[in-house]
Design an enzyme around this catalytic site. Sequence first.
Site, PDB file in Angstrom:
ATOM      1  CG  HIS A  77     -14.033   4.602  -6.449  1.00  0.00           C
ATOM      2  ND1 HIS A  77     -13.209   3.940  -6.848  1.00  0.00           N
ATOM      3  CD2 HIS A  77     -14.982   5.165  -7.657  1.00  0.00           C
ATOM      4  CE1 HIS A  77     -13.009   3.854  -8.016  1.00  0.00           C
ATOM      5  NE2 HIS A  77     -14.858   4.737  -8.485  1.00  0.00           N
TER       6      HIS A  77
ATOM      7  NE  ARG B 285      -9.647   4.906  -9.581  1.00  0.00           N
ATOM      8  CZ  ARG B 285      -8.094   4.596 -10.650  1.00  0.00           C
ATOM      9  NH1 ARG B 285      -7.402   4.786  -9.955  1.00  0.00           N
ATOM     10  NH2 ARG B 285      -8.865   4.041 -11.944  1.00  0.00           N
TER      11      ARG B 285
END
Length: 355
Positions: free
Chosen positions: A275, A278
């Site tokens: 994450h 990201r």
Amino acid sequence: MSSYIDAVHPERHAPYLDIPNDVVEYLHYLDFVKLRSPRTINGYYLDLRGFFRFMMVLWQRVPDSLDAAEIDLTGISTKDIASITKRDIFAYLDHVRDADNGSKARARKLSAIKGFFNYMCTQVGKLSINPTESISLGAPKKTLPKYLTADESVQLLKNIQSDFYERDFCIITLFLNCGMRLTELVTINLGDFRDDTIRITGKGSKERLVYLTPACLDALEHYTAARASLPNLTDKQALFVSQKTGKRLSARRVEQIVARCLQSAGLSGRGFSPHKLRHTAATLMYQGGVDMLALKEILGHESVSTTQIYTHINRQQLRAAVNASPLAQREFEPSQQNSGGENSNPSADNTDPDA
């Protein structure tokens, strides 16, 4: 997430057999009426299950020493639920705070409970009093996301050590260039590509098209060639597969791959994860001048307010903007008034009320 959700097939989950029937009906309502995503519904399931486990202890229906996973919730009736008071809700929120749940986790748990009681009162009329009315924890503190710098991202790509290098290099490249979520990456199929775009299925089964950079296309070309030579390819449509089994990679396996790559690049132990990759992609795109609305579409955010967090972490652009002032490089100059010495002009009035 619990094992009730299969990351590869997020539309599937096991029957919810360990919670009160009213909660089961509420989850079905979220599914068929509100059209919430399976992952969202599963989150509500976990939070409500935890709440009713707490209530069973509070009601003294189970020994305090009993493991939470062994508490049977199926006998909780509508009458039991109607007996829950605002004081009970506060006691639960205090309990989860003591269990080291952060402000966001506590707000999420309260949201699940409020949604359930609102459903019981307004949708099916099983309750006349909503004990969660006017309960608020306030807005949780916003934290800035962690991300890799451009140099650290290059360092990560240069130091991938793997038995299946082409696959793992491609995984890291897609994360850093496309800003996709972990569950979005593991569900990619070969049929999701067309020319220089990829169709990504995000939260709530919403689809979006993301353009692939030359780096992504190059990494995909090398990986798909290596993938085609696997002798035991089982999941023929899955993009990312295991070298040993030929089956689609799980989300947990991708987490392990990313962790190993970070370690070999000397970037482990700093809280980075898929994450955070990201966040890295989004931050680097924003720093490169990508429009906020375009970034919203690339990331698959519901609202631009979610995307706006990246405006707070663009320190390099803020520093450059300040330094662009024509006065930014002007250095200290001695005062002309005092250039002849402290007593060069004895007639001058040196009384300065602000001195």
